[in-house]
Design a protein around this motif. Sequence first.
Motif, PDB file in Angstrom:
ATOM      1  N   ALA A   1      -8.356  30.120  -7.583  1.00 55.15           N
ATOM      2  CA  ALA A   1      -7.768  28.786  -7.707  1.00 55.15           C
ATOM      3  C   ALA A   1      -7.494  28.135  -6.356  1.00 55.15           C
ATOM      4  CB  ALA A   1      -6.485  28.852  -8.525  1.00 55.15           C
ATOM      5  N   LEU A   2      -7.363  28.922  -5.305  1.00 58.18           N
ATOM      6  CA  LEU A   2      -7.072  28.366  -3.987  1.00 58.18           C
ATOM      7  C   LEU A   2      -8.285  28.355  -3.063  1.00 58.18           C
ATOM      8  CD1 LEU A   2      -3.546  29.922  -3.405  1.00 58.18           C
ATOM      9  CD2 LEU A   2      -4.114  27.631  -4.232  1.00 58.18           C
ATOM     10  N   ASN A   3      -9.324  29.058  -3.424  1.00 65.50           N
ATOM     11  CA  ASN A   3     -10.552  29.131  -2.623  1.00 65.50           C
ATOM     12  C   ASN A   3     -11.729  28.802  -3.533  1.00 65.50           C
ATOM     13  OD1 ASN A   3      -9.421  30.324  -0.037  1.00 65.50           O
ATOM     14  ND2 ASN A   3      -8.685  31.747  -1.590  1.00 65.50           N
ATOM     15  N   ARG A   4     -11.966  27.533  -3.732  1.00 66.14           N
ATOM     16  CA  ARG A   4     -12.940  27.083  -4.729  1.00 66.14           C
ATOM     17  C   ARG A   4     -14.341  26.960  -4.135  1.00 66.14           C
ATOM     18  NH1 ARG A   4      -8.358  24.318  -5.062  1.00 66.14           N
ATOM     19  NH2 ARG A   4      -9.263  22.520  -4.023  1.00 66.14           N
ATOM     20  N   PHE A   5     -14.875  28.067  -3.720  1.00 65.05           N
ATOM     21  CA  PHE A   5     -16.249  28.132  -3.258  1.00 65.05           C
ATOM     22  C   PHE A   5     -16.756  29.531  -3.566  1.00 65.05           C
ATOM     23  CE2 PHE A   5     -13.697  29.657   0.211  1.00 65.05           C
ATOM     24  CZ  PHE A   5     -14.389  30.763   0.666  1.00 65.05           C
ATOM     25  N   ASP A   6     -18.044  29.681  -3.547  1.00 64.00           N
ATOM     26  CA  ASP A   6     -18.648  30.984  -3.807  1.00 64.00           C
ATOM     27  C   ASP A   6     -19.403  31.452  -2.573  1.00 64.00           C
ATOM     28  OD1 ASP A   6     -18.008  31.194  -6.607  1.00 64.00           O
ATOM     29  OD2 ASP A   6     -19.506  29.639  -6.960  1.00 64.00           O
ATOM     30  N   THR A   7     -19.384  32.737  -2.343  1.00 67.16           N
ATOM     31  CA  THR A   7     -20.281  33.315  -1.361  1.00 67.16           C
ATOM     32  C   THR A   7     -21.645  33.464  -2.047  1.00 67.16           C
ATOM     33  OG1 THR A   7     -19.766  35.573  -2.010  1.00 67.16           O
ATOM     34  CG2 THR A   7     -18.397  34.586  -0.267  1.00 67.16           C
TER      35      THR A   7
ATOM     36  N   ALA B   1     -23.171  36.148  -2.719  1.00 68.81           N
ATOM     37  CA  ALA B   1     -23.094  37.260  -3.678  1.00 68.81           C
ATOM     38  C   ALA B   1     -22.405  36.835  -4.972  1.00 68.81           C
ATOM     39  CB  ALA B   1     -22.364  38.444  -3.050  1.00 68.81           C
ATOM     40  N   THR B   2     -21.264  36.135  -4.873  1.00 69.99           N
ATOM     41  CA  THR B   2     -20.575  35.737  -6.104  1.00 69.99           C
ATOM     42  C   THR B   2     -21.373  34.690  -6.855  1.00 69.99           C
ATOM     43  OG1 THR B   2     -19.193  34.153  -4.877  1.00 69.99           O
ATOM     44  CG2 THR B   2     -18.252  36.339  -5.315  1.00 69.99           C
ATOM     45  N   TYR B   3     -22.055  33.795  -6.136  1.00 67.24           N
ATOM     46  CA  TYR B   3     -22.909  32.790  -6.768  1.00 67.24           C
ATOM     47  C   TYR B   3     -24.015  33.471  -7.576  1.00 67.24           C
ATOM     48  CZ  TYR B   3     -26.212  28.875  -7.063  1.00 67.24           C
ATOM     49  OH  TYR B   3     -27.083  27.922  -7.494  1.00 67.24           O
ATOM     50  N   ARG B   4     -24.616  34.504  -6.994  1.00 65.72           N
ATOM     51  CA  ARG B   4     -25.671  35.237  -7.700  1.00 65.72           C
ATOM     52  C   ARG B   4     -25.115  35.959  -8.928  1.00 65.72           C
ATOM     53  NH1 ARG B   4     -27.676  37.036  -2.078  1.00 65.72           N
ATOM     54  NH2 ARG B   4     -29.238  35.448  -1.632  1.00 65.72           N
ATOM     55  N   LEU B   5     -23.913  36.493  -8.818  1.00 70.62           N
ATOM     56  CA  LEU B   5     -23.311  37.175  -9.970  1.00 70.62           C
ATOM     57  C   LEU B   5     -23.008  36.202 -11.103  1.00 70.62           C
ATOM     58  CD1 LEU B   5     -20.927  39.660  -8.133  1.00 70.62           C
ATOM     59  CD2 LEU B   5     -22.967  40.236  -9.482  1.00 70.62           C
ATOM     60  N   ILE B   6     -22.541  35.017 -10.762  1.00 70.45           N
ATOM     61  CA  ILE B   6     -22.287  34.004 -11.794  1.00 70.45           C
ATOM     62  C   ILE B   6     -23.607  33.609 -12.463  1.00 70.45           C
ATOM     63  CG2 ILE B   6     -21.521  31.630 -12.203  1.00 70.45           C
ATOM     64  CD1 ILE B   6     -19.443  32.129  -9.926  1.00 70.45           C
ATOM     65  N   ARG B   7     -24.640  33.424 -11.663  1.00 67.35           N
ATOM     66  CA  ARG B   7     -25.946  33.099 -12.235  1.00 67.35           C
ATOM     67  C   ARG B   7     -26.450  34.231 -13.125  1.00 67.35           C
ATOM     68  NH1 ARG B   7     -30.052  30.691  -7.947  1.00 67.35           N
ATOM     69  NH2 ARG B   7     -31.280  30.486  -9.854  1.00 67.35           N
ATOM     70  N   LEU B   8     -26.169  35.474 -12.744  1.00 62.58           N
ATOM     71  CA  LEU B   8     -26.567  36.620 -13.561  1.00 62.58           C
ATOM     72  C   LEU B   8     -25.866  36.594 -14.918  1.00 62.58           C
ATOM     73  CD1 LEU B   8     -28.219  39.256 -13.670  1.00 62.58           C
ATOM     74  CD2 LEU B   8     -26.229  40.416 -12.677  1.00 62.58           C
ATOM     75  N   GLU B   9     -24.609  36.202 -14.931  1.00 65.14           N
ATOM     76  CA  GLU B   9     -23.890  36.086 -16.212  1.00 65.14           C
ATOM     77  C   GLU B   9     -24.554  35.050 -17.120  1.00 65.14           C
ATOM     78  OE1 GLU B   9     -19.787  35.326 -15.296  1.00 65.14           O
ATOM     79  OE2 GLU B   9     -19.399  37.450 -14.884  1.00 65.14           O
ATOM     80  N   TYR B  10     -24.952  33.917 -16.542  1.00 61.52           N
ATOM     81  CA  TYR B  10     -25.639  32.896 -17.335  1.00 61.52           C
ATOM     82  C   TYR B  10     -27.023  33.373 -17.758  1.00 61.52           C
ATOM     83  CZ  TYR B  10     -22.036  29.397 -16.837  1.00 61.52           C
ATOM     84  OH  TYR B  10     -20.849  28.716 -16.934  1.00 61.52           O
ATOM     85  N   LEU B  11     -27.667  34.195 -16.942  1.00 64.13           N
ATOM     86  CA  LEU B  11     -28.957  34.752 -17.323  1.00 64.13           C
ATOM     87  C   LEU B  11     -28.791  35.666 -18.537  1.00 64.13           C
ATOM     88  CD1 LEU B  11     -31.977  34.940 -16.665  1.00 64.13           C
ATOM     89  CD2 LEU B  11     -31.432  36.872 -15.161  1.00 64.13           C
ATOM     90  N   PHE B  12     -27.703  36.417 -18.567  1.00 66.69           N
ATOM     91  CA  PHE B  12     -27.423  37.259 -19.733  1.00 66.69           C
ATOM     92  C   PHE B  12     -27.238  36.384 -20.973  1.00 66.69           C
ATOM     93  CE2 PHE B  12     -24.473  39.330 -22.641  1.00 66.69           C
ATOM     94  CZ  PHE B  12     -25.164  40.504 -22.911  1.00 66.69           C
ATOM     95  N   ALA B  13     -26.441  35.313 -20.855  1.00 71.85           N
ATOM     96  CA  ALA B  13     -26.221  34.405 -21.988  1.00 71.85           C
ATOM     97  C   ALA B  13     -27.529  33.740 -22.415  1.00 71.85           C
ATOM     98  CB  ALA B  13     -25.172  33.353 -21.628  1.00 71.85           C
ATOM     99  N   LEU B  14     -28.381  33.404 -21.445  1.00 74.16           N
ATOM    100  CA  LEU B  14     -29.691  32.836 -21.765  1.00 74.16           C
ATOM    101  C   LEU B  14     -30.522  33.856 -22.539  1.00 74.16           C
ATOM    102  CD1 LEU B  14     -31.748  30.509 -21.436  1.00 74.16           C
ATOM    103  CD2 LEU B  14     -32.403  31.548 -19.247  1.00 74.16           C
ATOM    104  N   GLY B  15     -30.453  35.111 -22.117  1.00 72.18           N
ATOM    105  CA  GLY B  15     -31.171  36.166 -22.822  1.00 72.18           C
ATOM    106  C   GLY B  15     -30.709  36.319 -24.260  1.00 72.18           C
TER     107      GLY B  15
END
Length: 167
Positions: free
Chosen positions: A3-9, A11-25
């Motif tokens: 909530a105080l650091n609203r950006f992604d590295t 690595a975290t950006y890729r992990l979030i995309r991986l979660e959406y890839l799972f949902a897409l699957g």
Amino acid sequence: MDALNRFDTKATYRLIRLEYLFALGVSFYFFFQHLGDIRWWPFALLFVYIDLIGYIPGAIAYHRSRTKRIPKAYYVLYNTMHSMATQGAVALLWILLIGNEWALLALPIHLCGDRALFGNFLKPFGVSFEPVVHPKFAALEAAVEQGSGRAPAPVPAPAPARQSATS
């Protein structure tokens, strides 16, 4: 990100995309299990209308603009149409008015595909409508990535202002 650091590295950006890839699957699993049950015109309409309203007008305005600055209304349209909440409401309304059907899979397939495959999330007003590296973000990302590998010492968030009993 928190909530105080609203950006992604990266690595975290890729992990979030991986979660959406799972949902897409998962969405594609149901899509292929029910291919014969899908009404294709509603599926195509539901898949395409998100970008017809939410992306294409802003993209046209952006590419026509000499300064590449476009009105915030295009960002609002994009974010509204690419919102899980909006498309959840569309699906619910569709179910109530037309009935539940497998063509509604077009909605999560579109949104999860955008996020997982293309890395497109909601658009903040302070960045370009089309992907362009913001120089201040690039500098911040470089500074964060060059860290010592350990989290920095925490800086406490400011305490909320107290109201006196007499006010």
